[in-house]
Scaffold this motif. Structure first.
Motif, PDB file in Angstrom:
ATOM      1  N   PHE A 120       0.385  -1.038  -0.169  1.00 58.75           N
ATOM      2  CA  PHE A 120      -0.406  -0.339  -0.178  1.00 58.75           C
ATOM      3  C   PHE A 120       0.794   1.587  -0.153  1.00 58.75           C
ATOM      4  O   PHE A 120       1.675   0.996   0.645  1.00 58.75           O
ATOM      5  N   ALA A 121       0.063   2.637  -0.552  1.00 55.26           N
ATOM      6  CA  ALA A 121       1.092   3.129  -0.539  1.00 55.26           C
ATOM      7  C   ALA A 121      -0.012   4.844  -0.704  1.00 55.26           C
ATOM      8  O   ALA A 121      -1.101   4.641  -1.242  1.00 55.26           O
ATOM      9  N   GLU A 122       0.002   5.721   0.132  1.00 57.13           N
ATOM     10  CA  GLU A 122      -0.529   6.599   0.990  1.00 57.13           C
ATOM     11  C   GLU A 122       0.490   7.708  -0.450  1.00 57.13           C
ATOM     12  O   GLU A 122       1.429   8.152  -0.565  1.00 57.13           O
ATOM     13  N   LEU A 123      -0.558   8.642  -0.713  1.00 58.24           N
ATOM     14  CA  LEU A 123       0.569  10.086  -2.228  1.00 58.24           C
ATOM     15  C   LEU A 123       0.236  11.254  -1.557  1.00 58.24           C
ATOM     16  O   LEU A 123      -0.842  11.917  -1.206  1.00 58.24           O
ATOM     17  N   GLY A 124       1.656  11.808  -1.102  1.00 56.56           N
ATOM     18  CA  GLY A 124       1.627  13.143  -1.002  1.00 56.56           C
ATOM     19  C   GLY A 124       0.356  14.493  -1.845  1.00 56.56           C
ATOM     20  O   GLY A 124       0.399  13.897  -3.230  1.00 56.56           O
ATOM     21  N   CYS A 125       0.218  15.146  -1.011  1.00 56.62           N
ATOM     22  CA  CYS A 125      -0.084  15.968  -1.812  1.00 56.62           C
ATOM     23  C   CYS A 125       0.007  17.645  -1.557  1.00 56.62           C
ATOM     24  O   CYS A 125       0.621  18.127  -0.706  1.00 56.62           O
ATOM     25  N   GLY A 126       0.834  18.078  -2.490  1.00 56.35           N
ATOM     26  CA  GLY A 126       1.596  19.464  -2.815  1.00 56.35           C
ATOM     27  C   GLY A 126       1.342  21.151  -2.873  1.00 56.35           C
ATOM     28  O   GLY A 126      -0.084  20.810  -2.180  1.00 56.35           O
ATOM     29  N   GLY A 127       1.403  21.805  -2.340  1.00 60.34           N
ATOM     30  CA  GLY A 127       0.906  23.451  -1.665  1.00 60.34           C
ATOM     31  C   GLY A 127       0.321  23.326  -0.897  1.00 60.34           C
ATOM     32  O   GLY A 127       0.277  22.703   0.313  1.00 60.34           O
ATOM     33  N   LYS A 206       1.186  -6.331   3.890  1.00 63.73           N
ATOM     34  CA  LYS A 206       1.832  -6.359   4.451  1.00 63.73           C
ATOM     35  C   LYS A 206       3.030  -5.611   4.818  1.00 63.73           C
ATOM     36  O   LYS A 206       3.591  -5.297   5.582  1.00 63.73           O
ATOM     37  N   TYR A 207       2.410  -4.328   3.200  1.00 65.95           N
ATOM     38  CA  TYR A 207       4.267  -3.030   3.779  1.00 65.95           C
ATOM     39  C   TYR A 207       3.313  -1.996   3.292  1.00 65.95           C
ATOM     40  O   TYR A 207       2.644  -2.120   2.478  1.00 65.95           O
ATOM     41  N   TYR A 231       3.330   3.597   8.066  1.00 62.90           N
ATOM     42  CA  TYR A 231       4.254   3.321   6.786  1.00 62.90           C
ATOM     43  C   TYR A 231       5.911   2.402   7.260  1.00 62.90           C
ATOM     44  O   TYR A 231       6.200   2.748   8.671  1.00 62.90           O
ATOM     45  N   ASN A 232       5.937   1.653   6.656  1.00 62.91           N
ATOM     46  CA  ASN A 232       7.083   0.705   6.892  1.00 62.91           C
ATOM     47  C   ASN A 232       8.171   1.674   6.089  1.00 62.91           C
ATOM     48  O   ASN A 232       9.707   1.436   6.346  1.00 62.91           O
ATOM     49  N   GLY A 233       7.698   2.155   5.145  1.00 62.30           N
ATOM     50  CA  GLY A 233       8.821   3.401   4.185  1.00 62.30           C
ATOM     51  C   GLY A 233       8.406   4.659   4.212  1.00 62.30           C
ATOM     52  O   GLY A 233       6.653   4.520   3.712  1.00 62.30           O
ATOM     53  N   GLU A 509      11.859  -4.406   2.926  1.00 64.52           N
ATOM     54  CA  GLU A 509      11.506  -5.821   2.793  1.00 64.52           C
ATOM     55  C   GLU A 509      12.363  -6.882   2.258  1.00 64.52           C
ATOM     56  O   GLU A 509      12.289  -7.542   3.317  1.00 64.52           O
ATOM     57  N   GLU A 510      13.882  -6.176   1.958  1.00 69.18           N
ATOM     58  CA  GLU A 510      14.782  -7.210   2.525  1.00 69.18           C
ATOM     59  C   GLU A 510      16.045  -7.005   2.507  1.00 69.18           C
ATOM     60  O   GLU A 510      16.587  -7.310   2.251  1.00 69.18           O
ATOM     61  N   ALA A 511      15.989  -5.911   3.393  1.00 69.18           N
ATOM     62  CA  ALA A 511      17.174  -5.090   4.131  1.00 69.18           C
ATOM     63  C   ALA A 511      18.953  -4.862   2.582  1.00 69.18           C
ATOM     64  O   ALA A 511      19.262  -4.783   3.290  1.00 69.18           O
TER      65      ALA A 511
END
Length: 588
Positions: A120-127, A206-207, A231-233, A509-511
């Motif tokens: 999963f990825a959350e996407l940022g918003c600018g301005g 999972k991530y 978030y993991n990353g 995920e894999e170091a």
């Protein structure tokens, strides 16, 4: 007001006429289930594949999911339907879910129908946000150049407008909408997306990752500071972490130093043609620090160019190929930034750097030329940035200052006006111990030629992390990359195409600890015309001296060109650890 995210400024530098390099993506057979990203240090990353997981319910059933436990009463899902998106020339089907998290956080979650790899990825918003980007589009997924996981629909992605729509600044007086923009909107959208993932696929992700730039970079660091287990990353590009400083003193100084009157009543002094002239002179004086004849400044802190060297001779009849006395004064003011009138202390961590001049066009300077009609400084983008953020910054202040009354030369401006809301909306607390303890990984990156946010603020934050946590601790979970010639979140004459998504997933995920990252320049047909590695700060890329310098294979890691610590300045205390504060309805 346009958002920083949507502003795409071109440097005006024509693409180099070079032979096209061949970009070879080496991926595992199951490319869709394993992240893959190249680099000058050893080709593709290899992974233990994550299985593709199929939905367990029909997409339309997601409209019945209750999200009031996340956003409160009034939160609801308005639609859930399968839509198709073209990603890298291929059609990917998504279950696209739209809804609102109370009171007014519009969100959209894109769940792959047949390609989900448990990420999963959350996407940022600018301005100042106010717009809901399409999470199915690769253009919304920054820093993922040629990343197969993104190109083949491996992520569930989510986006939000952060609690308001459009650029009408009336929302900035509402305490709840202030909070939704400051920190709550991205967090509750993430919680909603994770709930939808469980319902649609019958299991959790999972991530989890956050990817953002500009204010999206601030949102990324806010997540690490306030919600260390979300978030993991995290990838944070050109972060406006110092939100209040950036949207008052920083951009305000660009207006003041440009004005014929020194106030918002004046016209601009420096115009596009002269900014271009200045840039060419700077590049000639300071470019080529990598050893290649590229004109790029490898580390602008080593450049000591004096604009007076291209000042017009006294009594010159033509000024088209030189700078007037007023233009020289303005250029110096933009570079140097304001100082306290009593102590001489710098008011800012940094200003636009040498090598960014061509990118000033349309932000610090008008897009028109000095031979055209005069332009009021109120037409500068820097002016609109400041005026749009007044209420976010000065709520609760003893008075409401204006762009003309900011304490540009008074260090007490920080304590009088910016301290009260610092722990609410800024994201500069350097103690990420909880994020590190949770196993989180952070990649910071910034273009050296950024016209909006000085890279010196990001360096300041990175050094503050080291001071607060210890350099060895920071090295376990964070990396900083600085890209020569690249503007705000991309653009410029450097190599703006970069895949940090593969790097962060590989690390989590894999170091696979990130080392070099290859950057690319492309032409109008998306053909690669140049490549070059960047290395973890403070190392720089060094041309080996043989082979085509446009080819990234002909570079190695070079020693730092600049090793001094960041300068002291009036707002340094804002980069000390602090406890974040809340407002309105606290996030779950």
């Amino acid at each position: 007001m346009r958002t920083l995210q949507s502003l795409k400024l071109l440097s005006g530098i024509k693409a180099r006429s070079v032979s096209v390099l061949t970009l070879i993506a080496v991926c595992a057979t199951a490319a869709i289930v394993a992240a893959c990203g190249g680099g000058s240090s050893g080709g593709a990353l290899t992974y233990t594949p994550l299985s593709v997981v199929q939905p367990v319910v029909d997409c339309s059933k997601l409209t019945s999911i209750d999200i009031t436990d996340i956003g409160g009463a009034g939160s609801s899902i308005s639609s859930a339907s399968v839509t198709n998106a073209t990603v890298n020339g291929a059609t990917v089907a998504f279950c696209t879910v739209k809804g609102t998290l109370a009171p007014s956080n519009a969100f959209e979650v894109a769940l792959p129908v047949s390609t989900w790899t448990q990420r999963f990825a959350e996407l940022g918003c600018g301005g100042l946000c106010g717009n809901l980007s399409d999470p199915t589009q690769q253009s919304s997924f920054s820093f993922s150049y040629q990343c197969p996981l993104v190109q083949q629909g491996g992520f569930v992605t989510a986006a939000t407008d952060m609690g308001h729509t459009g650029q009408d600044s009336s929302w900035t007086t509402d305490p709840q909408k202030q909070a939704d923009f400051a920190y709550r909107g991205q967090h509750i959208t993430t919680l909603a997306a994770k709930k939808l993932i469980r319902a649609y696929y019958g299991q959790t992700q999972k991530y989890s990752y956050f990817i953002g730039c500009s204010d999206g970079g601030r949102e990324a660091l806010m997540a690490a500071q306030r919600y260390p287990t979300d978030y993991n990353g995290i990838v944070a590009g050109a972060p406006a972490a110092h939100f209040q400083i950036q949207n008052s003193l920083y951009h305000g100084w660009s207006v003041k130093s440009q004005s014929t009157t020194g106030t918002s009543a004046g016209n601009a002094i420096l115009y596009a043609d002269k900014a271009t002239l200045l840039h060419k002179a700077v590049a000639a004086a300071c470019g080529g620090g990598s050893g290649a004849a590229d004109g790029l400044i490898a580390d602008p802190r080593t450049c000591h160019f004096d604009p007076a060297t291209i000042q017009c001779a006294s009594g010159a009849t033509s000024t088209s190929n030189c700078l007037t006395t007023a233009e020289v004064t303005t250029a110096k003011a933009i570079y140097n930034g304001p100082t306290d009138a009593t102590t001489g202390e710098y008011m800012l961590a940094g200003s636009p750097l040498y090598g960014s001049e061509a990118n000033w066009i349309g932000v610090e300077v008008p897009a028109t030329n000095s031979t055209d009609a005069p332009v009021s400084v109120t037409k500068l983008f820097s002016y609109s940035i400041v005026t749009g953020a007044y209420n976010l910054i000065f709520t609760g202040s003893p008075t409401m200052p204006t762009i003309d009354t900011f304490g540009y030369q008074d260090a007490s401006f920080y304590t009088t006006y910016l301290k009260a809301n610092h722990s609410f909306i800024d994201a500069t607390s350097p103690d990420l111990s909880a994020f590190n303890a949770a196993g989180g990984k952070l990649i910071l990156w910034h273009g050296w030629a950024d016209q909006h946010i000085s890279p010196l603020f990001t360096i300041q934050y990175y050094e503050a992390m080291q001071n607060a946590m210890g350099a060895s601790a920071v090295d376990q979970f964070a990396r900083l990359y600085l890209v020569p010639g690249v503007g705000h979140c991309g653009g410029g004459e450097g190599n703006p195409n970069i895949d940090l998504v593969s790097k962060i997933t590989g690390w989590v995920e894999e170091a696979k600890v990130p080392t070099s990252v290859m950057t690319y320049q492309t032409d109008s047909s998306s053909n690669v015309t140049a490549s070059r590695p960047v290395y973890p700060y403070p190392a720089v890329a060094k041309y080996t001296g043989s082979g085509d310098w446009h080819n990234g294979a002909n570079y190695t890691q070079g020693a730092p060109l600049y090793t001094a610590s960041s300068r002291t300045w009036a707002g340094s205390s804002f980069y000390a650890p602090y406890t974040p504060t809340t407002r309105g309805v606290a996030a779950p």
